[in-house]
Design an enzyme around this catalytic site. Structure first.
Site, short mmCIF file in Angstrom:
data_model
loop_
_atom_site.label_atom_id
_atom_site.label_comp_id
_atom_site.label_asym_id
_atom_site.label_seq_id
_atom_site.Cartn_x
_atom_site.Cartn_y
_atom_site.Cartn_z
N HIS A 1 0.85 -1.20 0.00
CA HIS A 1 0.00 0.00 0.00
C HIS A 1 0.87 1.24 0.00
O HIS A 1 1.97 1.23 0.57
CB HIS A 1 -0.92 0.03 1.23
CG HIS A 1 -2.08 0.95 1.06
ND1 HIS A 1 -2.01 2.28 1.39
CD2 HIS A 1 -3.30 0.73 0.55
CE1 HIS A 1 -3.17 2.84 1.10
NE2 HIS A 1 -3.97 1.94 0.59
N GLU B 1 -7.80 -5.38 -0.52
CA GLU B 1 -8.33 -6.13 -1.65
C GLU B 1 -8.33 -7.65 -1.44
O GLU B 1 -9.10 -8.36 -2.07
CB GLU B 1 -7.55 -5.80 -2.93
CG GLU B 1 -7.48 -4.33 -3.27
CD GLU B 1 -8.79 -3.75 -3.74
OE1 GLU B 1 -9.85 -4.14 -3.20
OE2 GLU B 1 -8.77 -2.90 -4.64
N1 CMC Z 1 4.05 -7.46 -4.76
C1 CMC Z 1 5.36 -7.44 -5.01
N2 CMC Z 1 6.14 -6.35 -4.91
C2 CMC Z 1 5.55 -5.22 -4.51
C3 CMC Z 1 4.17 -5.16 -4.22
C4 CMC Z 1 3.41 -6.35 -4.35
N3 CMC Z 1 2.11 -6.37 -4.08
N4 CMC Z 1 3.84 -3.90 -3.85
C5 CMC Z 1 4.97 -3.18 -3.93
N5 CMC Z 1 6.00 -3.99 -4.33
C6 CMC Z 1 7.39 -3.60 -4.53
C7 CMC Z 1 7.52 -2.83 -5.83
O1 CMC Z 1 7.78 -3.69 -6.91
C8 CMC Z 1 8.65 -1.90 -5.54
O2 CMC Z 1 9.87 -2.58 -5.73
P1 CMC Z 1 11.09 -1.85 -6.48
O3 CMC Z 1 11.44 -0.69 -5.59
O4 CMC Z 1 12.12 -2.91 -6.55
O5 CMC Z 1 10.57 -1.43 -7.81
C9 CMC Z 1 8.52 -1.63 -4.02
O6 CMC Z 1 7.75 -2.71 -3.48
C10 CMC Z 1 7.79 -0.34 -3.73
O7 CMC Z 1 6.61 -0.33 -4.51
P2 CMC Z 1 5.96 0.98 -5.11
O8 CMC Z 1 5.36 0.65 -6.43
O9 CMC Z 1 6.91 2.12 -5.04
O10 CMC Z 1 4.87 1.26 -4.05
P3 CMC Z 1 3.60 2.14 -4.28
O11 CMC Z 1 3.33 2.88 -3.04
O12 CMC Z 1 3.70 2.97 -5.52
O13 CMC Z 1 2.52 1.01 -4.58
C11 CMC Z 1 0.65 -0.38 -4.61
C12 CMC Z 1 1.41 0.71 -3.81
C13 CMC Z 1 -0.64 -0.68 -3.90
C14 CMC Z 1 0.35 0.15 -6.00
C15 CMC Z 1 1.54 -1.65 -4.68
O14 CMC Z 1 1.83 -2.13 -3.38
C16 CMC Z 1 0.92 -2.75 -5.55
O15 CMC Z 1 1.07 -2.72 -6.76
N6 CMC Z 1 0.19 -3.73 -4.93
C17 CMC Z 1 -0.47 -4.76 -5.71
C18 CMC Z 1 -1.78 -4.25 -6.28
C19 CMC Z 1 -2.83 -4.06 -5.20
O16 CMC Z 1 -3.01 -4.89 -4.31
N7 CMC Z 1 -3.57 -2.93 -5.32
C20 CMC Z 1 -4.60 -2.57 -4.36
C21 CMC Z 1 -4.14 -1.42 -3.51
S1 CMC Z 1 -5.15 -1.22 -2.03
C22 CMC Z 1 -6.60 -0.53 -2.65
C23 CMC Z 1 -6.58 0.93 -2.59
O17 CMC Z 1 -6.77 1.50 -1.51
O18 CMC Z 1 -6.33 1.53 -3.67
#
Ligand code: CMC
Length: 361
Positions: free
Chosen positions: A244, A303
């Site tokens: 998240h 989710e």
């Molecule tokens: N599985 C594997 N790796 C992950 C995941 C995950 N679910 N989430 C983050 N990471 C990794 C990501 O690849 C990144 O690694 P690197 O720095 O090597 O590229 C690191 O953790 C940081 O991730 P980020 O993309 O900078 O984090 P963010 O704050 O932009 O992303 C997120 C938040 C929710 C988009 C992400 O955790 C994700 O894609 N989760 C899976 C999709 C999901 O479950 N979405 C529903 C979100 S909750 C509903 C809502 O409130 O919107």
């Protein structure tokens, strides 16, 4: 500059607070624990809208029921082209038929729209006729009846109410920010809600629970979980339902929804096994994610158990994001009204990093 606006505070709000360190969600002064399972969707909508409409009635159940009946007329426009699209695109297109405006009547119709249109779209896609709303029912009970064609039990309606309340508002998430930007231009509530639906649709925001079911089905049995999850990460995939932007601990909504799944499925023959299986996959995923990203706390988000709850309520997985919109729409509208009441046009700046223009010879 902050990548993804991560540490930027872009609005002040009285609507909700997401405490990412403590894992706490507060909606207008009430904690999620206090609201989920104890409040209906109509009541939380009233809580969110209070003070943002001069003519807000104390009880929203009857006006929202009437609004469901009013918007059902638009289902006539559900043609073969729209029916061939995914449920969220078809639902969004029908919502776009509603007139724009900032009045309470527009807000009520927009709140009814994802519920009525999603039920109609999913039934038509399954080859069944759309069912008109029953304005006398509560919103959650009527959604289940319109979707499945049979009356919901009180336990099922309560479970859906818990879900809708749990997702009704959540700070400045991507879809709410989109809605506030649009509202700041004074385009109207329909435009703001359409922007919210469009942002919600993506798998990094509201599009994750359908893929959670695909993941569970693909894993099939607890013993396969570790190899499957490691394989997904090795391919560079993200595990849906984990991680998240704000929470650095477990998303409090995950536990509210897991408790709702447990309450709903107690006594059923198949679902307790499904819940135990999901818990085993969750435990494996959390352990593997800790090894995969030791410096970035990645925990269960809303989710994961959304997927189990909506599956137990027999919503088709392609429509899960639409059910999210049914709850979040009251938050989008509250934020749009708050933006209109006190906010200026949202218009940040960008820093140009392209080439300088060439001088004419
Ligand atoms: N599985 C594997 N790796 C992950 C995941 C995950 N679910 N989430 C983050 N990471 C990794 C990501 O690849 C990144 O690694 P690197 O720095 O090597 O590229 C690191 O953790 C940081 O991730 P980020 O993309 O900078 O984090 P963010 O704050 O932009 O992303 C997120 C938040 C929710 C988009 C992400 O955790 C994700 O894609 N989760 C899976 C999709 C999901 O479950 N979405 C529903 C979100 S909750 C509903 C809502 O409130 O919107």
């Amino acid at each position: 500059m902050s990548d993804g606006l991560e540490s930027v505070v872009a609005a002040e709000t009285v609507l909700s607070e997401v405490d990412g360190q403590a894992g706490r969600l507060v909606i207008r002064g009430r904690s999620l624990d206090d609201l989920a399972g104890r409040t209906s969707f109509e009541e939380v909508t009233h809580l969110l809208w209070d003070g943002f409409f001069d003519d807000l009635p104390h009880n929203l159940a009857a006006p929202l029921g009437r609004a469901r009946a009013e918007v059902f007329a638009e289902v006539e426009a559900l043609d073969a082209t729209l029916q061939a699209r995914g449920p969220i695109e078809a639902m969004r297109a029908l919502t776009a038929r509603l007139a724009d405006g900032d009045e309470l009547s527009v807000a009520l119709r927009l709140t009814a729209a994802p519920a009525v249109f999603t039920a109609a779209v999913t039934r038509r896609q399954a080859g069944r006729p759309a069912l008109p709303p029953d304005p006398a029912l509560g919103h959650a009970a009527d959604i289940l009846r319109m979707t499945r064609g049979a009356a919901a039990t009180p336990q099922e309606a309560a479970a859906l109410d818990t879900y809708l309340v749990t997702v009704s508002d959540h700070g400045l998430n991507a879809s709410t920010f989109a809605a506030r930007v649009i509202a700041s231009t004074r385009a109207g509530l329909t435009s703001a809600v359409l922007g919210g639906i469009s942002a919600l649709k993506g798998p990094l925001h509201g599009g994750a629970p359908g893929p959670v079911i695909e993941m569970l089905d693909d894993i099939g049995a607890p013993d396969n979980a570790e190899a499957w999850l490691r394989g997904a990460l090795a391919r560079g995939d993200r595990l849906m339902g984990f991680g998240h932007r704000v929470y650095r601990v477990r998303d409090p909504r995950a536990d509210a929804l897991k408790a709702a799944v447990r309450r709903l499925t107690e006594g059923s023959n198949t679902m307790p096994g499904r819940l135990a299986f999901a818990e085993a996959v969750e435990a494996a995923a959390l352990s593997i994610l800790r090894q995969h990203k030791p410096d970035r706390p990645l925990d269960t988000n809303v989710e994961f158990y959304t997927a189990l709850l909506l599956e137990a309520l027999a919503f088709p997985p392609p429509a899960f994001t639409c059910v999210f919109a049914m709850g979040r729409v009251s938050g989008w509208i509250a934020h749009a009204r708050e933006q209109l009441a006190g906010g200026r046009l949202i218009r940040p700046q960008s820093r140009y990093i392209g080439p300088e223009p060439r001088r004419a010879a």
